[in-house]
Write a protein that holds these residues in place. Structure first.
Motif, PDB file in Angstrom:
ATOM      1  N   ILE A 114       0.876  -1.174   0.000  1.00 19.66           N
ATOM      2  CA  ILE A 114       0.000   0.000   0.000  1.00 19.66           C
ATOM      3  C   ILE A 114       0.907   1.217   0.000  1.00 19.66           C
ATOM      4  O   ILE A 114       1.625   1.464   0.975  1.00 19.66           O
ATOM      5  CB  ILE A 114      -0.935   0.025   1.222  1.00 19.66           C
ATOM      6  CG1 ILE A 114      -1.812  -1.232   1.274  1.00 19.66           C
ATOM      7  CG2 ILE A 114      -1.811   1.276   1.201  1.00 19.66           C
ATOM      8  CD1 ILE A 114      -2.681  -1.338   2.507  1.00 19.66           C
ATOM      9  N   GLU A 115       0.896   1.967  -1.084  1.00 25.08           N
ATOM     10  CA  GLU A 115       1.797   3.111  -1.209  1.00 25.08           C
ATOM     11  C   GLU A 115       1.587   4.105  -0.077  1.00 25.08           C
ATOM     12  O   GLU A 115       0.460   4.471   0.260  1.00 25.08           O
ATOM     13  CB  GLU A 115       1.572   3.808  -2.550  1.00 25.08           C
ATOM     14  CG  GLU A 115       2.582   4.913  -2.821  1.00 25.08           C
ATOM     15  CD  GLU A 115       2.388   5.580  -4.174  1.00 25.08           C
ATOM     16  OE1 GLU A 115       3.215   6.424  -4.541  1.00 25.08           O
ATOM     17  OE2 GLU A 115       1.395   5.248  -4.866  1.00 25.08           O
ATOM     18  N   GLY A 116       2.696   4.510   0.528  1.00 26.58           N
ATOM     19  CA  GLY A 116       2.629   5.486   1.600  1.00 26.58           C
ATOM     20  C   GLY A 116       2.665   4.892   2.993  1.00 26.58           C
ATOM     21  O   GLY A 116       2.841   5.622   3.978  1.00 26.58           O
ATOM     22  N   VAL A 117       2.498   3.582   3.104  1.00 25.18           N
ATOM     23  CA  VAL A 117       2.590   2.928   4.413  1.00 25.18           C
ATOM     24  C   VAL A 117       4.038   2.528   4.651  1.00 25.18           C
ATOM     25  O   VAL A 117       4.556   1.607   4.018  1.00 25.18           O
ATOM     26  CB  VAL A 117       1.674   1.690   4.496  1.00 25.18           C
ATOM     27  CG1 VAL A 117       1.856   0.977   5.830  1.00 25.18           C
ATOM     28  CG2 VAL A 117       0.215   2.099   4.321  1.00 25.18           C
ATOM     29  N   GLY A 118       4.710   3.227   5.541  1.00 27.11           N
ATOM     30  CA  GLY A 118       6.103   2.935   5.841  1.00 27.11           C
ATOM     31  C   GLY A 118       6.248   1.690   6.689  1.00 27.11           C
ATOM     32  O   GLY A 118       5.349   1.353   7.475  1.00 27.11           O
ATOM     33  N   VAL A 119       7.372   0.997   6.548  1.00 27.81           N
ATOM     34  CA  VAL A 119       7.542  -0.261   7.273  1.00 27.81           C
ATOM     35  C   VAL A 119       7.538  -0.055   8.787  1.00 27.81           C
ATOM     36  O   VAL A 119       7.195  -0.970   9.548  1.00 27.81           O
ATOM     37  CB  VAL A 119       8.830  -1.000   6.843  1.00 27.81           C
ATOM     38  CG1 VAL A 119       8.740  -1.434   5.395  1.00 27.81           C
ATOM     39  CG2 VAL A 119      10.069  -0.148   7.083  1.00 27.81           C
ATOM     40  N   MET A 120       7.912   1.128   9.248  1.00 30.17           N
ATOM     41  CA  MET A 120       7.964   1.399  10.683  1.00 30.17           C
ATOM     42  C   MET A 120       6.667   2.012  11.222  1.00 30.17           C
ATOM     43  O   MET A 120       6.557   2.260  12.419  1.00 30.17           O
ATOM     44  CB  MET A 120       9.125   2.344  10.995  1.00 30.17           C
ATOM     45  CG  MET A 120      10.492   1.812  10.622  1.00 30.17           C
ATOM     46  SD  MET A 120      10.989   0.419  11.657  1.00 30.17           S
ATOM     47  CE  MET A 120      11.177   1.242  13.235  1.00 30.17           C
ATOM     48  N   ALA A 121       5.711   2.278  10.344  1.00 29.68           N
ATOM     49  CA  ALA A 121       4.493   2.989  10.763  1.00 29.68           C
ATOM     50  C   ALA A 121       3.774   2.248  11.875  1.00 29.68           C
ATOM     51  O   ALA A 121       3.534   1.047  11.802  1.00 29.68           O
ATOM     52  CB  ALA A 121       3.563   3.176   9.575  1.00 29.68           C
ATOM     53  N   LYS A 122       3.428   2.985  12.897  1.00 32.94           N
ATOM     54  CA  LYS A 122       2.792   2.402  14.086  1.00 32.94           C
ATOM     55  C   LYS A 122       1.520   3.172  14.401  1.00 32.94           C
ATOM     56  O   LYS A 122       1.485   4.006  15.293  1.00 32.94           O
ATOM     57  CB  LYS A 122       3.762   2.429  15.268  1.00 32.94           C
ATOM     58  CG  LYS A 122       3.309   1.622  16.469  1.00 32.94           C
ATOM     59  CD  LYS A 122       4.388   1.595  17.539  1.00 32.94           C
ATOM     60  CE  LYS A 122       3.973   0.733  18.719  1.00 32.94           C
ATOM     61  NZ  LYS A 122       5.028   0.683  19.763  1.00 32.94           N
ATOM     62  N   ALA A 123       0.467   2.904  13.605  1.00 32.90           N
ATOM     63  CA  ALA A 123      -0.815   3.592  13.758  1.00 32.90           C
ATOM     64  C   ALA A 123      -0.623   5.098  13.672  1.00 32.90           C
ATOM     65  O   ALA A 123      -1.073   5.861  14.515  1.00 32.90           O
ATOM     66  CB  ALA A 123      -1.499   3.197  15.066  1.00 32.90           C
ATOM     67  N   ALA A 169      -7.392   8.272   8.511  1.00 32.91           N
ATOM     68  CA  ALA A 169      -6.848   6.918   8.406  1.00 32.91           C
ATOM     69  C   ALA A 169      -5.481   6.824   9.073  1.00 32.91           C
ATOM     70  O   ALA A 169      -4.708   7.788   9.102  1.00 32.91           O
ATOM     71  CB  ALA A 169      -6.749   6.500   6.952  1.00 32.91           C
ATOM     72  N   LEU A 170      -5.188   5.622   9.590  1.00 33.35           N
ATOM     73  CA  LEU A 170      -3.912   5.344  10.243  1.00 33.35           C
ATOM     74  C   LEU A 170      -3.165   4.276   9.462  1.00 33.35           C
ATOM     75  O   LEU A 170      -3.772   3.345   8.926  1.00 33.35           O
ATOM     76  CB  LEU A 170      -4.144   4.865  11.674  1.00 33.35           C
ATOM     77  CG  LEU A 170      -4.964   5.777  12.585  1.00 33.35           C
ATOM     78  CD1 LEU A 170      -5.262   5.077  13.897  1.00 33.35           C
ATOM     79  CD2 LEU A 170      -4.233   7.093  12.824  1.00 33.35           C
ATOM     80  N   ALA A 171      -1.842   4.413   9.423  1.00 35.98           N
ATOM     81  CA  ALA A 171      -1.000   3.441   8.728  1.00 35.98           C
ATOM     82  C   ALA A 171      -0.280   2.548   9.735  1.00 35.98           C
ATOM     83  O   ALA A 171       0.211   3.022  10.763  1.00 35.98           O
ATOM     84  CB  ALA A 171       0.025   4.169   7.865  1.00 35.98           C
ATOM     85  N   ILE A 172      -0.232   1.241   9.417  1.00 31.11           N
ATOM     86  CA  ILE A 172       0.498   0.275  10.236  1.00 31.11           C
ATOM     87  C   ILE A 172       1.434  -0.487   9.305  1.00 31.11           C
ATOM     88  O   ILE A 172       1.000  -1.094   8.321  1.00 31.11           O
ATOM     89  CB  ILE A 172      -0.446  -0.699  10.959  1.00 31.11           C
ATOM     90  CG1 ILE A 172      -1.403   0.068  11.875  1.00 31.11           C
ATOM     91  CG2 ILE A 172       0.352  -1.732  11.754  1.00 31.11           C
ATOM     92  CD1 ILE A 172      -2.460  -0.813  12.533  1.00 31.11           C
ATOM     93  N   GLY A 173       2.732  -0.451   9.629  1.00 30.98           N
ATOM     94  CA  GLY A 173       3.728  -1.023   8.741  1.00 30.98           C
ATOM     95  C   GLY A 173       4.183  -2.420   9.116  1.00 30.98           C
ATOM     96  O   GLY A 173       3.873  -2.942  10.195  1.00 30.98           O
ATOM     97  N   ALA A 174       4.964  -2.999   8.215  1.00 27.08           N
ATOM     98  CA  ALA A 174       5.364  -4.406   8.322  1.00 27.08           C
ATOM     99  C   ALA A 174       6.197  -4.695   9.558  1.00 27.08           C
ATOM    100  O   ALA A 174       6.061  -5.763  10.176  1.00 27.08           O
ATOM    101  CB  ALA A 174       6.131  -4.809   7.065  1.00 27.08           C
TER     102      ALA A 174
END
Length: 297
Positions: free
Chosen positions: A234-243, A251-256
């Motif tokens: 999903i473009e824009g979701v960084g691997v370190m994203a933590k809500a 919207a919140l992003a959660i990364g790998a």
């Protein structure tokens, strides 16, 4: 005390080094991989393991089930349980390709973000999961459905295969999961149009939704991606994203890596439970989810 022994069964050519390392680091004294194992061979292997030790040593003996197919892993787990001859039993843990614990961690982290950041839960939410033919999506869909969400699995090759997988979920777990077409840009946009939560569990290094497609999802609360290999699923979701705030919306992003941290602790923690138990245990992705929710907080 008797030595702790873990027998690791895989239907594939190789046992995953990841899982071997995890088991050894958790503290098993002996870790033995078995490859090219068929479903029909599980009974004999389990009974060799239980009858060669005193009944009380069952709690110091384990079977780990690997592979890459959810249904086969669950069938092998069931066959292993049926092979017991009480009081001769042992510990069981199914986690094919590490995906049971990954799917559990994914849903646990999403549930925490919903609760902490949006003041809600999974009940009634529309959860669309890409990578619908894979094991992570399988687990996430069943778990979301068990939490009374509307779970949707989207297939990169169309709706036929995911429809069959959804039917299997209904038969095994009594849950309703919707199949969707994710085979084209237009189909993927249609699949996520009314989503509250979008989860990407597709192949590593494959972009499934770009930023404009995600921005068009008006009710989006969470976008989570298990892919740590560029480009993002999903473009824009960084691997370190933590809500974290995402796409200039609610919207919140959660990364790998956020998901992976919970997955790692879950797999390691379940191995340790096998080592610490006073009686034999059996784990599938539902048990992993219960553990992952504690880890996630």
């Amino acid at each position: 005390m008797s030595r702790s022994i873990l027998h690791m069964l895989s239907p594939l050519k190789h046992m995953s080094p990841f899982d071997v390392n995890m088991a050894a680091d958790a503290g098993f004294d002996v870790v033995v991989p078995y490859t090219n194992v068929t479903l029909e061979e599980v009974t004999g292997l389990v009974q060799d393991a239980i009858f060669s030790r005193a009944p009380n040593d069952g709690k110091r003996t384990g079977i780990f089930i690997a592979g890459k197919k959810a249904g086969l892993a669950l069938d092998m787990l069931d066959a292993a349980k049926k092979a017991f001859v009480p009081p001769f039993e042992l510990n069981l843990f199914a986690d094919p390709a590490g995906s049971f614990t990954t799917g559990a961690a994914l849903v646990a982290v999403v549930a925490k973000a919903l609760r902490d950041k949006h003041g809600t839960d999974l009940k009634g939410k529309r959860v669309v999961i890409f990578g619908g033919t894979g094991v992570v999506a399988y687990c996430a869909a069943v778990l979301a459905a068990l939490e009374r969400a509307t779970a949707v699995i989207a297939g990169h090759d169309g709706v036929q295969r995911v429809a069959g997988i959804a039917a299997e979920m209904k038969e095994r777990f009594g849950v309703t999961v919707e199949p969707a077409d994710g085979s084209s840009r237009a189909a993927s946009e249609a699949a996520v149009r009314d989503a509250d939560i979008v989860l990407s569990a597709g192949p590593a290094g494959v972009n499934i939704l770009d930023a404009s497609q995600v921005a068009a999802v008006k009710n989006l609360l969470i976008a989570a991606d298990v892919n740590a290999v560029p480009p993002a699923g999903i473009e824009g979701v960084g691997v370190m994203a933590k809500a974290e705030p995402f796409n200039g919306s609610k919207a919140l992003a959660i990364g790998a890596l956020t998901i992976g941290n919970v997955k790692y602790q879950t797999e390691s923690g379940l191995f340790r439970r096998m080592l610490e138990t006073d009686k034999p245990l059996a784990f599938d992705f539902r048990d992993a989810y219960a553990f992952a929710r504690d880890v996630a907080g």
